[in-house]
Each structure stands twice: as structure tokens, then as C-alpha cells.
Design a protein around this motif. Sequence first.
Motif, PDB file in Angstrom:
ATOM      1  N   ARG A 275       4.663   7.158  -7.866  1.00  0.00           N
ATOM      2  CA  ARG A 275       4.640   6.032  -7.528  1.00  0.00           C
ATOM      3  C   ARG A 275       3.292   5.422  -7.765  1.00  0.00           C
ATOM      4  O   ARG A 275       2.358   5.830  -6.818  1.00  0.00           O
ATOM      5  N   PRO A 276       2.843   4.601  -8.664  1.00  0.00           N
ATOM      6  CA  PRO A 276       1.430   4.292  -8.768  1.00  0.00           C
ATOM      7  C   PRO A 276       0.992   3.171  -7.499  1.00  0.00           C
ATOM      8  O   PRO A 276       1.930   2.533  -6.882  1.00  0.00           O
ATOM      9  N   MET A 277      -0.059   3.256  -7.357  1.00  0.00           N
ATOM     10  CA  MET A 277      -0.556   2.720  -5.923  1.00  0.00           C
ATOM     11  C   MET A 277      -1.559   1.426  -6.318  1.00  0.00           C
ATOM     12  O   MET A 277      -2.513   1.345  -6.985  1.00  0.00           O
ATOM     13  N   SER A 278      -1.204   0.151  -5.954  1.00  0.00           N
ATOM     14  CA  SER A 278      -1.978  -0.883  -6.100  1.00  0.00           C
ATOM     15  C   SER A 278      -2.829  -1.338  -4.732  1.00  0.00           C
ATOM     16  O   SER A 278      -2.291  -1.590  -3.769  1.00  0.00           O
ATOM     17  N   VAL A 279      -3.985  -1.604  -4.800  1.00  0.00           N
ATOM     18  CA  VAL A 279      -4.834  -1.820  -3.634  1.00  0.00           C
ATOM     19  C   VAL A 279      -5.397  -3.391  -3.695  1.00  0.00           C
ATOM     20  O   VAL A 279      -5.764  -3.638  -4.793  1.00  0.00           O
ATOM     21  N   VAL A 280      -4.986  -4.162  -2.609  1.00  0.00           N
ATOM     22  CA  VAL A 280      -5.527  -5.222  -2.518  1.00  0.00           C
ATOM     23  C   VAL A 280      -6.322  -5.350  -1.559  1.00  0.00           C
ATOM     24  O   VAL A 280      -6.211  -5.264  -0.049  1.00  0.00           O
ATOM     25  N   ASN A 281      -7.845  -5.591  -1.750  1.00  0.00           N
ATOM     26  CA  ASN A 281      -8.734  -5.822  -0.797  1.00  0.00           C
ATOM     27  C   ASN A 281      -9.000  -7.120  -0.361  1.00  0.00           C
ATOM     28  O   ASN A 281      -9.722  -8.154  -0.764  1.00  0.00           O
ATOM     29  N   THR A 282      -8.089  -7.600   0.659  1.00  0.00           N
ATOM     30  CA  THR A 282      -8.168  -8.958   1.215  1.00  0.00           C
ATOM     31  C   THR A 282      -9.460  -9.507   1.380  1.00  0.00           C
ATOM     32  O   THR A 282      -9.746 -10.676   1.634  1.00  0.00           O
ATOM     33  N   ARG A 283     -10.493  -8.701   2.194  1.00  0.00           N
ATOM     34  CA  ARG A 283     -11.716  -8.996   2.784  1.00  0.00           C
ATOM     35  C   ARG A 283     -12.394  -9.653   1.429  1.00  0.00           C
ATOM     36  O   ARG A 283     -13.619 -10.420   1.828  1.00  0.00           O
ATOM     37  N   LEU A 284     -12.346  -9.342   0.198  1.00  0.00           N
ATOM     38  CA  LEU A 284     -13.252  -9.873  -0.858  1.00  0.00           C
ATOM     39  C   LEU A 284     -12.443 -11.276  -1.242  1.00  0.00           C
ATOM     40  O   LEU A 284     -13.082 -11.661  -2.256  1.00  0.00           O
ATOM     41  N   HIS A 285     -11.570 -11.457  -0.813  1.00  0.00           N
ATOM     42  CA  HIS A 285     -10.934 -12.785  -1.245  1.00  0.00           C
ATOM     43  C   HIS A 285     -11.026 -14.148  -0.428  1.00  0.00           C
ATOM     44  O   HIS A 285     -10.799 -14.080   0.669  1.00  0.00           O
ATOM     45  N   HIS A 286     -11.577 -15.120  -1.186  1.00  0.00           N
ATOM     46  CA  HIS A 286     -11.885 -16.500  -0.445  1.00  0.00           C
ATOM     47  C   HIS A 286     -11.286 -17.560  -1.616  1.00  0.00           C
ATOM     48  O   HIS A 286     -12.029 -17.500  -2.830  1.00  0.00           O
TER      49      HIS A 286
END
Length: 416
Positions: A181-192
Amino acid sequence: MSLSPTYVQPVIPTEGRLGHLNQEQIEKLKQFWERLYDIFDGKTPFDQTAPSSFKGQARDEEGDGAPAQKSGWFGRSKSASETNTAPVAPRFTGKDLYKTFWKLTMMDHPDLIVLKFIRARKWVLDDALKMFLNALKWRIVERLDELVELSDEELDAKYPKFIEQMRIGKGYLRGADPLGRPMSVVNTRLHHKADQPAETIHRFTLYTMECGRTVLPVGSETVIVIFDLSNFGLDNMDWGFVRLFVQCFESYYPETLGVCVVHRAPFVFWGLWKLIQPLLDPVVATKFVFTRNNAELHKVIPRERLPITHYEGLDDWKYQYVPASEGENDCMKDLPKKEELLNERQALETKFDVMTRAWIKEAGGKNSDERDEIAKELREQYTRLSPYVRAVNLYKRWGVAVGGEVNWTYNVKAEE
């Protein structure tokens, strides 16, 4: 190499999945195909307007994702009494949806695609068919073709700061768990959300979803999403993205989310979670797992598949955006070869249709080996067609998704 002792490998259900259907389920699948072909052929009327889930809902200029008060993607619908004119002509036809269906299928077995929608609606065919048709219409409305046909530079020109999302590593696909199962990483600290137009984030999210489909190996149907909430604050919250994420996995890519890991959620997040949780379908909600630290994360994903940096994994890897190279999309300019391959593809699609229509009429809940063989041909042919219809993306540059093969590499260091 043995996996980390803390890792607990889950058991993936096979019930109702391709290759594991009982006679009753095969009959249901036949009935679904019969009704689908009646719509594609124009024999059965259907709701040809945009689904209510996105009709008239624009993403506002401030980027909060709320439905706009003014006209949306289709404009505000007016009744005949308001306009004193004839009703607007149908927006979608069976032929439109048929064409979109085959673009959606890509390298997958067509049965795998439709079974996701049937399972999502508990084998109630009326509900499954409505859901599937809405998803096909949605793909047309969202212009998903452009997300795979345009290069990074072209997408960046159309949607400002598109490449920046990749350059800073805000969201990306990396590796797979032992089940593929591929893994998708979302780095929320980088989002504004004020740092880029709301439309750019919307398109980038869908772009990542479509890229994720290309790194699903044969036999895998689901993905793992890791929401990394390290250093998360209220200024990182984006309701428009949350709504889109929920809609995608509930309505437009059903039965695709394997696990959603919410990692290192701070205290401030739990107040937001009380607002998010009611938005989730109960089945989707069960896919959420909360990990307070890296040790807990290692129980969901083995350390061998996680980077040393930040996650205390064993993989010596750091994210890096690799920009496009000159001439990488030259195949797309070879129009004679592209037309040749598209005609070859269409012939295989027709062959599958003919075989499926014949299979529908057969008595007994039996599978069709001939259809499965054509599906294999479709997958192989798509690997040859892909360079002529899809722009090279980051994952091809990494060498992950090339020639129809998925090949993640890990530079595993010995555990101290």
C-alpha cells in the motif's frame, strides 16, 4: 530482512474483491455492468446534471473552501419559472461517461474499479450506480485529464505556486507498507492557506490522488495517508482541504483509503477533530489511527519503510523535488505514434465490451477468464501508451513508476 518487532501487519479483507467473488456477487456484478452499458448506450435515462455534492459550489477567493454565495462552477441553477425559458440542455451524455470511464480505468481491471463503488454502497446496485455516475461526472467537471497531461511547469503556470508545493515537500508519496500500500505523507506544518491560491491546493491535492493510482502495484487497492501534525497550529488548518479529502475518499475514490494515520496531534487539534469526525462516513472514520509518537507509528508502518530523519525509522532517505529535464515529454509530441497506440487501446476496450456483454447473458454466477485475459492486455498496453498521454511526474523521475512497474527502494541502515 526481518521487519521491526513492533510492527503489526494487518490482515487485508478479500471479501467482495476481485478474484474472491462468490456466485451471488458475480451475478450482482453482471447486473451492474448491464445497467452501466444501458446508460452508456443511451437506452436508460439518468440524471445528466452535475451532482448536488458539487453543483454550484465554487472555491472562494479567500480559500476557506466554503460554497460561494455567487455562481459556482456551473452557476446557480435557475428554475424554468425564474428564467421563462426552456430547461438547460443535458450536461452529460452516456458517451461522455463512457469515455471518462475508460480514462479512469487506466491500467486497472475494469471490474476492480466498479467493485469499489459496489462495495462502498453495500451491494445495493441503485446506490452504487448513482455513486459511480456522479464520480464520472465529477472527473469531467474537475478536468482531471489536465492533471496528468500537463507538465509540472505547465501546471505551475496555470496554478501559481503549484511546483512550490512539491519543492517544499508539503505532500508527497513515499514508499509502501509490506502489503504494497503506497504511503502519502502530508506535512501540515508546511501549509498556510494564505501562501498560495486555494485553487492551487485543490488541484495539487487531486494531482497527488491521481499520481497515487500509478504507484499501486498489482493486487493492492488501498493507500496509507500519514497526516503529520508535528508543530501543527490553528494557522495550518484549512477546512477546504479537509472537505476535499473527505469527499475524495468517500465519494470519488471509494474503498481506496486503507489507513489514515494522524501523527503527533497536538492538544489544539482535538477541538478541531470534534468538528471533523461528524463529517466522516462511519466506515471511513474507522480507518483513522492516532499515533502520539514515533514508537506508536512503528506499529502501523515498519521502521524499515520510514526515514531516519523525523520518524526515527531505518531508511536513510530525505525528500527532494527533482525538477523536469529537457525533452522528458517528447513522446507526447509524437502524434502519429500516439494515435496508433490510442487506436490499439480503443480496440482492446471494444474487445472487453463485447466479451462483457456476452458474459452478462451467460447463466450461472461464473467468472470469465477471457475478460481477465483482456484486462491483462489492457494493463500491458497502457504501459506503452502512458508516455504518450501522461506527462512525466516526480515519481517517474525518482524511478518508482516506470514501465508499469512500481519499485520503491530503501536505504536501510542497521538498527543501533
